[in-house]
Design a protein around this motif. Structure first.
Motif, mmCIF file in Angstrom:
data_model
loop_
_atom_site.group_PDB
_atom_site.id
_atom_site.type_symbol
_atom_site.label_atom_id
_atom_site.label_comp_id
_atom_site.label_asym_id
_atom_site.label_seq_id
_atom_site.Cartn_x
_atom_site.Cartn_y
_atom_site.Cartn_z
ATOM 1 N N ILE A 1 0.835 -1.202 0.000
ATOM 2 C CA ILE A 1 0.000 0.000 0.000
ATOM 3 C C ILE A 1 0.872 1.255 0.000
ATOM 4 C CG2 ILE A 1 -1.641 1.349 1.367
ATOM 5 C CD1 ILE A 1 -2.897 -1.348 2.188
ATOM 6 N N LEU A 2 1.932 1.270 0.799
ATOM 7 C CA LEU A 2 2.840 2.424 0.821
ATOM 8 C C LEU A 2 3.437 2.668 -0.563
ATOM 9 C CD1 LEU A 2 4.878 1.954 4.135
ATOM 10 C CD2 LEU A 2 3.249 3.766 3.614
ATOM 11 N N ILE A 3 3.950 1.623 -1.165
ATOM 12 C CA ILE A 3 4.593 1.743 -2.472
ATOM 13 C C ILE A 3 3.588 2.226 -3.516
ATOM 14 C CG2 ILE A 3 5.707 0.468 -4.353
ATOM 15 C CD1 ILE A 3 6.794 -1.469 -2.127
ATOM 16 N N ARG A 4 2.472 1.535 -3.623
ATOM 17 C CA ARG A 4 1.487 1.885 -4.650
ATOM 18 C C ARG A 4 0.910 3.277 -4.452
ATOM 19 N NH1 ARG A 4 -1.365 -3.907 -5.464
ATOM 20 N NH2 ARG A 4 -0.004 -4.572 -7.150
ATOM 21 N N ALA B 1 9.941 16.890 -14.114
ATOM 22 C CA ALA B 1 9.537 17.513 -15.381
ATOM 23 C C ALA B 1 9.815 16.612 -16.585
ATOM 24 C CB ALA B 1 10.226 18.862 -15.560
ATOM 25 N N SER B 2 10.939 15.896 -16.572
ATOM 26 C CA SER B 2 11.260 15.043 -17.728
ATOM 27 C C SER B 2 10.258 13.894 -17.840
ATOM 28 C CB SER B 2 12.690 14.518 -17.653
ATOM 29 O OG SER B 2 12.861 13.682 -16.536
ATOM 30 N N GLN B 3 9.828 13.335 -16.704
ATOM 31 C CA GLN B 3 8.815 12.273 -16.751
ATOM 32 C C GLN B 3 7.505 12.828 -17.296
ATOM 33 O OE1 GLN B 3 8.298 10.368 -12.965
ATOM 34 N NE2 GLN B 3 10.308 9.430 -13.013
ATOM 35 N N ARG B 4 7.149 14.026 -16.835
ATOM 36 C CA ARG B 4 5.905 14.648 -17.278
ATOM 37 C C ARG B 4 5.970 14.939 -18.784
ATOM 38 N NH1 ARG B 4 6.008 18.272 -13.868
ATOM 39 N NH2 ARG B 4 6.725 20.025 -15.101
ATOM 40 N N ALA B 5 7.099 15.477 -19.242
ATOM 41 C CA ALA B 5 7.261 15.805 -20.662
ATOM 42 C C ALA B 5 7.202 14.555 -21.541
ATOM 43 C CB ALA B 5 8.576 16.547 -20.879
ATOM 44 N N GLN B 6 7.721 13.441 -21.027
ATOM 45 C CA GLN B 6 7.711 12.184 -21.782
ATOM 46 C C GLN B 6 6.380 11.439 -21.653
ATOM 47 O OE1 GLN B 6 11.048 9.862 -20.559
ATOM 48 N NE2 GLN B 6 12.518 11.422 -21.157
ATOM 49 N N LYS B 7 5.475 12.024 -20.853
ATOM 50 C CA LYS B 7 4.175 11.386 -20.602
ATOM 51 C C LYS B 7 4.353 9.947 -20.103
ATOM 52 C CE LYS B 7 1.745 14.289 -23.937
ATOM 53 N NZ LYS B 7 1.618 15.386 -23.073
ATOM 54 N N LEU B 8 5.296 9.802 -19.184
ATOM 55 C CA LEU B 8 5.588 8.499 -18.602
ATOM 56 C C LEU B 8 4.347 7.967 -17.895
ATOM 57 C CD1 LEU B 8 7.780 6.385 -18.015
ATOM 58 C CD2 LEU B 8 8.294 7.656 -15.940
ATOM 59 N N ASP B 9 3.946 6.766 -18.238
ATOM 60 C CA ASP B 9 2.751 6.152 -17.667
ATOM 61 C C ASP B 9 3.146 5.210 -16.532
ATOM 62 O OD1 ASP B 9 0.318 5.029 -17.077
ATOM 63 O OD2 ASP B 9 -0.007 4.160 -19.063
ATOM 64 N N LEU B 10 2.813 5.611 -15.309
ATOM 65 C CA LEU B 10 3.108 4.796 -14.131
ATOM 66 C C LEU B 10 1.875 4.033 -13.647
ATOM 67 C CD1 LEU B 10 5.230 7.370 -12.073
ATOM 68 C CD2 LEU B 10 6.063 5.512 -13.512
ATOM 69 N N SER B 11 0.785 4.086 -14.395
ATOM 70 C CA SER B 11 -0.462 3.487 -13.920
ATOM 71 C C SER B 11 -0.362 1.975 -13.718
ATOM 72 C CB SER B 11 -1.611 3.813 -14.873
ATOM 73 O OG SER B 11 -1.365 3.268 -16.167
ATOM 74 N N GLY B 12 0.584 1.321 -14.361
ATOM 75 C CA GLY B 12 0.751 -0.123 -14.193
ATOM 76 C C GLY B 12 1.063 -0.533 -12.771
ATOM 77 N N VAL B 13 1.549 0.402 -11.949
ATOM 78 C CA VAL B 13 1.855 0.037 -10.561
ATOM 79 C C VAL B 13 0.588 -0.318 -9.787
ATOM 80 C CG1 VAL B 13 3.921 1.488 -10.580
ATOM 81 C CG2 VAL B 13 1.829 2.375 -9.560
ATOM 82 N N ALA B 14 -0.567 0.046 -10.329
ATOM 83 C CA ALA B 14 -1.831 -0.289 -9.660
ATOM 84 C C ALA B 14 -2.156 -1.771 -9.762
ATOM 85 C CB ALA B 14 -2.971 0.540 -10.239
ATOM 86 N N VAL B 15 -1.651 -2.439 -10.806
ATOM 87 C CA VAL B 15 -2.026 -3.836 -11.019
ATOM 88 C C VAL B 15 -0.853 -4.808 -10.994
ATOM 89 C CG1 VAL B 15 -4.132 -3.269 -12.275
ATOM 90 C CG2 VAL B 15 -1.991 -3.531 -13.524
ATOM 91 N N LEU B 16 0.353 -4.326 -11.189
ATOM 92 C CA LEU B 16 1.529 -5.200 -11.163
ATOM 93 C C LEU B 16 2.040 -5.332 -9.738
ATOM 94 C CD1 LEU B 16 3.420 -3.735 -14.250
ATOM 95 C CD2 LEU B 16 2.132 -5.879 -14.152
#
Length: 163
Positions: free
Chosen positions: A3-6, A46-61
């Motif tokens: 829970i902390l990590i996610r 900012a670089s992650q935001r500019a690259q539109k890095l998708d971290l949503s997979g942490v919700a299910v992996l």
């Protein structure tokens, strides 16, 4: 631990999506908040935001820990690992401080790397506050606590500081 990590990584994902780092900052320990404005955290990621890095997979992996959760000598909970995905994986290192009976964010490093398996590393000390990177940012004078520093391209890091 899950829970902390996610919760923190999803808060970072939402902050990157919206450009608003206030909630991520407000979830943190007082020392972290004192040393980092929402704007400063936004600059770091900012670089992650500019690259539109998708971290949503942490919700299910499920994360794979390379540094099992441990309490450091400074009372911080320290852990590191990655979320395996192809072709890249989300690498993280997190520090939490005990605040009023709860673990609150004290340091965060997140970047995307190769999905090649990596063997667990032996226990180590938390990241050093002083780095020799050209964009190093010092904490406010007289206030020991976390400092923000830029990380590798495609990553962001807010790490602890102080003596």
């Amino acid at each position: 631990m899950l829970i902390l990590i996610r919760s923190i990584l999803l808060a970072l994902h939402q902050a990157n999506e919206t450009g608003n780092y206030t909630v991520l900052r407000d979830l943190a320990a007082p020392g972290f908040r004192d040393a980092n404005t929402a704007a400063r955290i936004g600059e770091i990621f900012a670089s992650q935001r500019a690259q539109k890095l998708d971290l949503s997979g942490v919700a299910v992996l499920d994360p794979q820990l390379t540094l099992l959760p441990q309490i450091e000598a400074n009372s911080l909970l320290h852990m590191a690992g990655f979320f395996p995905s192809v072709p890249s994986q989300v690498n993280f290192e997190l520090l939490f401080a005990p605040v009023e009976g709860r673990w609150r964010l004290f340091g965060i490093s997140v970047n995307v790397g190769s999905s090649t398996p990596v063997a667990p590393s032996p226990p180590q000390q938390p990241p050093a506050a002083h780095v020799s990177e050209p964009k190093h940012v010092e904490p406010p004078k007289g206030k020991p606590g976390p400092v923000a520093r830029p990380a590798k391209p495609a990553g962001g890091e807010v790490a602890p500081g102080g003596p």
